[in-house]
Structure formats: C-alpha cells, structure tokens
Design a protein around this motif. Structure first.
Motif, PDB file in Angstrom:
ATOM      1  N   ALA A 232     130.766 -39.490  67.831  1.00 10.01           N
ATOM      2  CA  ALA A 232     130.760 -39.676  69.284  1.00 10.01           C
ATOM      3  C   ALA A 232     129.389 -40.155  69.755  1.00 10.01           C
ATOM      4  N   SER A 233     129.402 -41.001  70.761  1.00 11.71           N
ATOM      5  CA  SER A 233     128.193 -41.449  71.448  1.00 11.71           C
ATOM      6  C   SER A 233     128.513 -41.427  72.940  1.00 11.71           C
ATOM      7  N   ALA A 234     127.947 -40.431  73.657  1.00 12.11           N
ATOM      8  CA  ALA A 234     128.340 -40.250  75.057  1.00 12.11           C
ATOM      9  C   ALA A 234     127.284 -39.432  75.789  1.00 12.11           C
ATOM     10  N   ARG A 235     127.391 -39.465  77.124  1.00 10.72           N
ATOM     11  CA  ARG A 235     126.552 -38.615  77.970  1.00 10.72           C
ATOM     12  C   ARG A 235     127.411 -38.029  79.073  1.00 10.72           C
ATOM     13  N   CYS A 236     127.006 -36.842  79.565  1.00  7.59           N
ATOM     14  CA  CYS A 236     127.802 -36.138  80.557  1.00  7.59           C
ATOM     15  C   CYS A 236     126.885 -35.321  81.452  1.00  7.59           C
ATOM     16  N   SER A 237     127.270 -35.172  82.718  1.00  8.81           N
ATOM     17  CA  SER A 237     126.565 -34.259  83.625  1.00  8.81           C
ATOM     18  C   SER A 237     127.584 -33.274  84.173  1.00  8.81           C
ATOM     19  N   LEU A 238     127.162 -31.986  84.188  1.00 10.52           N
ATOM     20  CA  LEU A 238     128.025 -30.906  84.642  1.00 10.52           C
ATOM     21  C   LEU A 238     127.418 -30.242  85.866  1.00 10.52           C
ATOM     22  N   LEU A 239     128.270 -29.791  86.759  1.00  8.47           N
ATOM     23  CA  LEU A 239     127.841 -28.969  87.884  1.00  8.47           C
ATOM     24  C   LEU A 239     128.224 -27.531  87.574  1.00  8.47           C
ATOM     25  N   CYS A 240     127.172 -26.710  87.355  1.00  9.88           N
ATOM     26  CA  CYS A 240     127.392 -25.327  86.932  1.00  9.88           C
ATOM     27  C   CYS A 240     126.964 -24.371  88.045  1.00  9.88           C
ATOM     28  N   THR A 241     127.756 -23.335  88.280  1.00 10.15           N
ATOM     29  CA  THR A 241     127.436 -22.324  89.294  1.00 10.15           C
ATOM     30  C   THR A 241     126.830 -21.110  88.604  1.00 10.15           C
ATOM     31  N   ARG A 242     125.662 -20.683  89.131  1.00 11.56           N
ATOM     32  CA  ARG A 242     124.979 -19.547  88.546  1.00 11.56           C
ATOM     33  C   ARG A 242     124.569 -18.586  89.665  1.00 11.56           C
ATOM     34  N   VAL A 243     124.757 -17.306  89.393  1.00  9.64           N
ATOM     35  CA  VAL A 243     124.503 -16.271  90.399  1.00  9.64           C
ATOM     36  C   VAL A 243     123.439 -15.315  89.861  1.00  9.64           C
ATOM     37  N   PHE A 248     114.355  -6.027  96.382  1.00  6.07           N
ATOM     38  CA  PHE A 248     113.031  -5.932  96.977  1.00  6.07           C
ATOM     39  C   PHE A 248     112.977  -4.689  97.865  1.00  6.07           C
ATOM     40  N   ALA A 249     111.806  -4.171  98.062  1.00  3.97           N
ATOM     41  CA  ALA A 249     111.647  -2.937  98.853  1.00  3.97           C
ATOM     42  C   ALA A 249     111.973  -3.165 100.314  1.00  3.97           C
ATOM     43  N   GLU A 250     111.744  -4.360 100.813  1.00  3.79           N
ATOM     44  CA  GLU A 250     112.008  -4.627 102.223  1.00  3.79           C
ATOM     45  C   GLU A 250     112.610  -6.014 102.375  1.00  3.79           C
ATOM     46  N   ARG A 251     113.227  -6.210 103.514  1.00  4.20           N
ATOM     47  CA  ARG A 251     113.841  -7.502 103.802  1.00  4.20           C
ATOM     48  C   ARG A 251     112.881  -8.349 104.628  1.00  4.20           C
ATOM     49  N   SER A 252     112.548  -9.525 104.119  1.00  6.76           N
ATOM     50  CA  SER A 252     111.613 -10.400 104.825  1.00  6.76           C
ATOM     51  C   SER A 252     111.797 -11.830 104.317  1.00  6.76           C
ATOM     52  N   GLU A 253     111.185 -12.771 105.064  1.00  6.00           N
ATOM     53  CA  GLU A 253     111.240 -14.174 104.629  1.00  6.00           C
ATOM     54  C   GLU A 253     110.524 -14.370 103.301  1.00  6.00           C
ATOM     55  N   GLU A 254     109.435 -13.611 103.116  1.00  4.03           N
ATOM     56  CA  GLU A 254     108.700 -13.719 101.854  1.00  4.03           C
ATOM     57  C   GLU A 254     109.555 -13.272 100.688  1.00  4.03           C
ATOM     58  N   SER A 255     110.308 -12.184 100.868  1.00  2.29           N
ATOM     59  CA  SER A 255     111.191 -11.706  99.800  1.00  2.29           C
ATOM     60  C   SER A 255     112.287 -12.720  99.504  1.00  2.29           C
ATOM     61  N   GLU A 256     112.814 -13.362 100.548  1.00  2.00           N
ATOM     62  CA  GLU A 256     113.861 -14.368 100.356  1.00  2.00           C
ATOM     63  C   GLU A 256     113.339 -15.570  99.563  1.00  2.00           C
ATOM     64  N   ARG A 257     112.098 -16.013  99.896  1.00  3.45           N
ATOM     65  CA  ARG A 257     111.519 -17.160  99.178  1.00  3.45           C
ATOM     66  C   ARG A 257     111.279 -16.800  97.715  1.00  3.45           C
ATOM     67  N   ARG A 258     110.831 -15.566  97.468  1.00  2.00           N
ATOM     68  CA  ARG A 258     110.589 -15.156  96.098  1.00  2.00           C
ATOM     69  C   ARG A 258     111.887 -15.096  95.298  1.00  2.00           C
ATOM     70  N   ALA A 259     112.961 -14.656  95.938  1.00  2.00           N
ATOM     71  CA  ALA A 259     114.257 -14.596  95.259  1.00  2.00           C
ATOM     72  C   ALA A 259     114.757 -15.996  94.911  1.00  2.00           C
ATOM     73  N   LEU A 260     114.621 -16.946  95.839  1.00  2.00           N
ATOM     74  CA  LEU A 260     115.041 -18.320  95.566  1.00  2.00           C
ATOM     75  C   LEU A 260     114.217 -18.935  94.443  1.00  2.00           C
ATOM     76  N   ALA A 262     112.641 -17.419  92.003  1.00  2.00           N
ATOM     77  CA  ALA A 262     112.990 -16.802  90.726  1.00  2.00           C
ATOM     78  C   ALA A 262     114.318 -17.331  90.204  1.00  2.00           C
ATOM     79  N   ALA A 263     115.271 -17.570  91.098  1.00  2.09           N
ATOM     80  CA  ALA A 263     116.574 -18.079  90.677  1.00  2.09           C
ATOM     81  C   ALA A 263     116.458 -19.506  90.151  1.00  2.09           C
ATOM     82  N   ARG A 264     115.697 -20.343  90.845  1.00  6.94           N
ATOM     83  CA  ARG A 264     115.516 -21.724  90.388  1.00  6.94           C
ATOM     84  C   ARG A 264     114.840 -21.771  89.017  1.00  6.94           C
ATOM     85  N   LEU A 265     113.857 -20.877  88.828  1.00  3.94           N
ATOM     86  CA  LEU A 265     113.156 -20.850  87.549  1.00  3.94           C
ATOM     87  C   LEU A 265     114.086 -20.410  86.427  1.00  3.94           C
ATOM     88  N   SER A 266     114.950 -19.448  86.705  1.00  3.78           N
ATOM     89  CA  SER A 266     115.871 -18.955  85.677  1.00  3.78           C
ATOM     90  C   SER A 266     116.975 -19.953  85.381  1.00  3.78           C
TER      91      SER A 266
END
Length: 301
Positions: A232-243, A248-260, A262-266
């Motif tokens: 085979a000689s081919a290429r493919c792109s997949l759209l994968c959903t990851r959760v 965090f100890a408190e709810r804040s914009e800073e905590s939300e940015r850190r969560a995003l 960390a998710a992008r890095l993982s």
C-alpha cells in the motif's frame, strides 16, 4: 620598469645632469639615475643602446665609462667563462623536462584500491604504463576502461610529476527497501481525507474507524477479478475526539486556561475544535476538556 638586458654606465662632466637632456634628445631611455658625485652620474640603459650613447658623447666634454652588465646581460659572459657548468645545467634541465613526460610510478587509491592489479592492466592496455610517455588521450581511454570494473562508479587518472594517481570509488549494493503491506489507523476516529496511490481503500471519507483498523489493503483486483498482492502507498487524516479531566482548587479563568493547555499538550495532534465544561466535586472544580484532533498517517510515502 628596468629592462632585463641592461648595462650600467657612468657619465662624468662639469654638469652631468645636462647629459640626460642630450640622451633624451637622442631618443635613448635612461633608468635608475643615481648621482654618485657632483660631477658623475650612474645610469642604466638598454644594452642595445650602448653604441648610440658613445656616439652621442663622442667629441664632447663628457666621459662615458662602462661599469658592468646588469641582470640577464651578464648571462652570455658567464656562459663563456664556465661553458662546462652551463652545458651541464642545460643538460639537467632537458633531462628533467624529458623525464617529466614519462610515468615512473602508478598509485591506486579509493574504495576500489583492492582492484589495483586489474586497474594497472587496463591502464597498460590504454597506453599508460611505467617508463612510458604519458598522453592525455591514453588517460581518457583508461578512465573509460576503469569504469567497466565491477562496482566502480567513479574513476580518475591524474598525473603529478612522474607519478600517475588512479582513484577508484565503488558503491555498495543498496538493500532492497522494506515496504509495509497495509495502512492501519493509529487511533479511533472519523476518516477526514484518504488518498490512495497504491493498494485498495477499505474505508471511505466520513467512516468511523477503530484504532488498529486496516484502512488501505496491500492488494488490488485485476479486471478479471483476480486478487494480486502488492504494498500500500497512501495517506489519511483522521478526526479523533479526546476527553481529559483536570481538578483545581478553585474555579477561575487561569484554571480554565491551564486545563486547556494541558489537554492540548496531551493530545499531541492538531486541535481543530474544543469544548470545556466545569463542575464542583468535593470542594474542587473539575474541568472536562473535549478536543477534536486531526491525526495524520501514511504508508510508503
């Protein structure tokens, strides 16, 4: 510039500088004028102008004395004084020039140096051999012959002095490339694009696939329905959903940015869509990040 063949003269008189005017009017160029004394000049002239100078000052109040020959003008006199040495020098130069035309040694170097015996034989067949005169036409014929040696991809024949240097370079046989038979999905997702250059597509764009599922098979069918194996000689792109979930100890914009972040890095892929939600649990805030990631894969490209 002072000529190579020149003579040194001394001109004496009451006003020797006027003698230069007479020489200029007579068309005699003068070089390296030196004032030896108030009544004497030392000059250099072309050797062929000596008789003309004596004629110019004949019957005048100036005296002309030939001091010595300069540069190459002294060479004939030196040869006459030592004819044996001059003859030996000429003979040596002739022998050196003659020997330089001949080949006295042949060196073989490069990765193909172990083929020396066969290379020397090919050189001899082309006319390049020890104690024989060297010719560029023979060398060119030798280069062509050397390229017929097994595995030789480069051959040169160069002469430096009386030594001929032969350079032979070989290339090892390249191993046959190892081809993968099929293209498999690296993760679960939905096929976004699929390009098949060789082989048979087993899925289509928009299909949901599981991790490890075969996307393109290493085979094809002939018009008669016969199945033939290939790679085979081919290429493919997949759209994968990851959760991902992060606490965090408190709810804040800073905590939300850190969560995003960390998710992008993982996720390790190209995030094309994201969704984040938060909920409280046991005094902490749990952030749930859902990413849609584009994952690319290919085989034998």
């Amino acid at each position: 510039m002072t000529p190579l063949f020149c003579s040194v003269l001394e001109i004496g008189g009451v006003s020797p500088l006027r003698a230069l005017d007479r020489l200029a009017k007579g068309g005699v160029p003068v070089y390296d004028v030196q004032k030896v004394s108030p009544t004497c000049l030392k000059i250099r002239i072309k050797s062929k102008d000596r008789k003309k100078i004596f004629a110019i000052f004949r019957g005048s109040c100036y005296t002309v004395k030939k001091e010595r020959a300069a540069r190459l003008s002294r060479l004939p006199a030196a040869v006459r004084r030592r004819p044996g040495f001059a003859a030996g020098l000429v003979l040596f130069l002739l022998l050196a020039a003659a020997c330089n035309r001949f080949v006295l040694r042949i060196d073989v170097q490069g990765s193909g140096a172990y083929l020396r015996d066969r290379a020397v034989q090919l050189l001899a067949d082309a006319g390049v051999r020890v104690f024989a005169p060297y010719g560029e036409e023979n060398a060119e014929a030798a280069r062509s012959a050397l390229l017929t040696l097994p595995g030789v991809v480069f051959a040169s024949v160069e002469k430096n002095g009386c030594c001929v240097t032969v350079t032979l370079e070989q290339i090892e046989d390249a191993p046959a490339p190892a081809y993968e038979r099929s293209l498999y999905s690296p993760a679960a997702g939905v096929v976004e694009t699929l390009t098949v250059l060789r082989g048979t597509a087993l899925v289509a764009e928009g299909d949901a696939v599981a991790a490890g599922q075969e996307l393109v098979g290493g085979w094809f069918e002939t018009e008669g329905g016969e199945r033939r194996e290939t790679f085979a000689s081919a290429r493919c792109s997949l759209l994968c959903t990851r959760v991902y979930e992060y606490a965090f100890a408190e709810r804040s914009e800073e905590s939300e940015r850190r969560a995003l972040a960390a998710a992008r890095l993982s996720a390790g892929g190209e995030a094309v869509a994201q969704k984040i939600s938060a909920r409280g649990s046991g005094g902490e805030t749990i952030y749930t990040v859902e990413l849609t990631v584009r994952v690319r894969c290919s085989v034998n490209l």
